[in-house]
Design an enzyme around this catalytic site. Structure first.
Site, PDB file in Angstrom:
ATOM      1  CG  LEU A   1      38.889  36.976  43.054  1.00  0.00           C
ATOM      2  CD1 LEU A   1      39.077  38.092  44.087  1.00  0.00           C
ATOM      3  CD2 LEU A   1      40.216  36.452  42.556  1.00  0.00           C
TER       4      LEU A   1
ATOM      5  N   GLY B   1      36.660  38.234  38.835  1.00  0.00           N
ATOM      6  CA  GLY B   1      38.073  37.949  38.610  1.00  0.00           C
ATOM      7  C   GLY B   1      38.360  37.324  37.251  1.00  0.00           C
TER       8      GLY B   1
ATOM      9  CG  ASN C   1      29.704  39.684  38.797  1.00  0.00           C
ATOM     10  OD1 ASN C   1      30.921  39.538  38.752  1.00  0.00           O
ATOM     11  ND2 ASN C   1      28.869  38.735  39.152  1.00  0.00           N
ATOM     12  CD  GLU C   2      34.449  42.121  41.153  1.00  0.00           C
ATOM     13  OE1 GLU C   2      33.760  42.723  40.294  1.00  0.00           O
ATOM     14  OE2 GLU C   2      35.474  41.504  40.866  1.00  0.00           O
TER      15      GLU C   2
END
Lengths: 277, 277, 277
Positions: free
Chosen positions: B84, B129, B153-154
């Site tokens: 994202l 994403g 890995n957010e």
């Protein structure tokens, strides 16, 4: 990378420790890491008193902003925890069974739902409730000694692990392995436990605490807020299920454990344990 | 064996291609296989524009009876997709966040629920994403270069993968690995991703498209109707969950992302990325 | 250890056996172990008659207090069971389809929900419904011959495994492997089936029954009551789901199977099988 959301640790802060009867707790405020050592000879049985102390210790740490992670281990040689104390389930009153079971639930809800990073340093055998304690942590490191074993062996005693023990186990090892292991009441030697995914890592016993500290540092490098929300998301369904059925689960336990056949089975098991000594 | 339910491919049919700004699509009508190549330098970020184009391209192919499968890959070196686009989540209006998040949901609903065979040919790194795009395909082949990594890995950025990212991940790697990987925000190098089951197969980079075509041919040997119903049955529960909570999920995203602490964290991350260049 | 809850086996008790047309059953009352041998040439197809006899045999054993476990195997060479009998699904009346499907459901509900220990000794190939029989047991041992294969290959025939076949499969191999294998209609050679966890153990064909008996003895060492409650807890969700949707599932089957396109596909498949001979 350090967390952008967390205040930095206070360097050179003093170690605070508190010790009750059965569990020794040390908090290193500079790292934010507490160590809980079970020290209830001979085998760290999870008695009502032990469970209560365990829950209170977790609550204290949870509410202490200086604490971000806990390493759980045993101060006794060869045993992590032998699990639920059978004497609490044998020849006692209905009220006692209810109080005991509520304490077991309470401990699990606190530990499985902890917002702290929890690392089990399994430095000895860990049957039944001892295994549940390890399963409820974020990460399990075990001493690679094949004489140490771990598993939910309730069925060997003629009793049944409750659904939330099972849910916790399935989340760790998957359905097929959990089904077989629970039916057989398997105690898996450390190398097998590692192959099955029941423990995440094996290390030589003398390196266990060093490794636990290294793993903890890795987990604490993440921003607490994001990690906590992620953990809650992963565990919510299973936690909610016990919360929704807590009283029913206590009733089931009382009905089951007070059956004469089960009482007889537990007495025979305790006799066997006594003869072993 | 050829499908008894499907008309045979039209031999020697011409290739049709359409290319918008950010994704190049080629459909080989003789095989029924489309190839989608991400070409949005520098890192194939999933911006609102990219996501919209991606969804429209999928919809076009889905509605084209000549198309039975899609291979998704990158036209850029070393990167599959960086995930994202953070600029879409930073310093924008509530309305923009809502529109952006709806586009993310839309893309996932189309891709995870696609009736076509979807193969990810992961020819570069694929964080966040980008990893979701790969996870949403039927099969993942990755270039065996250990410098390429993949993962959700957010949490490294101080943000949290939404529940449907998590559900998709759990379906692929199971609960234990998903729980650890999501909490740590792990980016797994290709060999580790393969060991964990996050990708199904590793091949040398130069063989990636050849292998993807071979895998696609294997999947297209099955009757479409039976395969599609089977796929829908496997994915329905997880797709339905987002459909049922879509507006709530958008609200949660807006509330979370517009917090000052999160905005600050994302700005710091973008600064860090800029310095890297 | 012997079960404290179970009466000891009756030593030197006689073997009782009953044999109907298609399945031979022998019960060794001294061990409490029955052996069921499929003997319906040429390929142990699960016809309506076979399924009915299978269910009745299981019911008899379930109600026989002398029986605690069942080993399921084939009396024919090279084939365990070829799965549902296609002739029962081709060119018959709606009433017949309903009766047949109800019998398939009945068999699975009895086998997957059996309170006995069930061990599959898979001594030949085991596609589709044959694989379901094996998946429904507590433990699967397969002859290590790579020419023998096992899997839910329904999609190869243009048909779709119902949701409860899928649920049973996911419980054994997990979501990712089940999704791929069901979509591709894979028949896994024994070594691959073992790697995927579809079977628990491989042994040389001549050791298969000996191994099955040893495994059974290990499972019977546990107290029946605790083991049965544990098994019920593990399988309840999936069993309940079919029970709740049984009539709907029959209707779906009838609607699907009586489609002209599906009938045509099945006829073509039967023609192909005839030509193979």
């Amino acid at each position: 990378p350090p967390s952008p959301l967390q205040p930095p640790g206070l360097p050179l802060a003093p170690c605070r420790s508190f010790s009750n009867n059965k569990i020794q707790v040390e908090l290193d405020e500079s790292s934010g890491v507490a160590t809980m050592k079970f020290k209830s000879p001979p085998v760290n049985s999870l008695s009502l008193e032990f469970l209560t102390e365990f829950s209170i210790s977790l609550e204290k740490l949870e509410n202490n902003r200086a604490c971000r992670g806990v390493i759980i281990t045993s101060a006794l040689p060869k045993i992590f925890s032998s699990g639920l104390d059978i004497t609490e389930m044998c020849g006692k009153s209905m009220e006692h069974y209810a109080e005991f079971w509520r304490a077991v639930q309470e401990l699990w809800l606190r530990l499985y739902g902890s917002s702290m990073v929890t690392v089990a340093a399994v430095n000895g055998s860990s049957p039944a409730g001892g295994c549940l304690v390890a399963l409820s942590c974020d990460y399990r490191i075990m001493a690679e000694n094949p004489k140490f074993s771990i598993g939910l062996n309730e069925s060997q005693l003629g009793i049944v692990a409750p659904f939330w023990f099972k849910d916790t186990f399935v989340n760790v090892v998957g359905h097929r392995i959990a089904e077989r292991s629970l039916q057989l009441g398997s105690l898996h030697p450390a190398p097998e436990a590692h192959r099955l995914g029941l423990v995440d890592e094996l290390v030589p016993e003398e390196k266990l605490m060093e490794k636990a500290a290294a793993v903890m540092a890795q987990w604490l490098a993440l921003p607490d807020h994001a990690r906590q929300l992620t953990k809650a998301m992963m565990r919510k369904a299973v936690l909610d299920r016990l919360v929704a059925h807590r009283e029913e689960d206590i009733k089931n336990f009382i009905t089951f454990i007070s059956k004469e056949s089960i009482q007889k089975s537990l007495r025979m098991y305790m006799e066997m344990l006594k003869k072993k000594k």
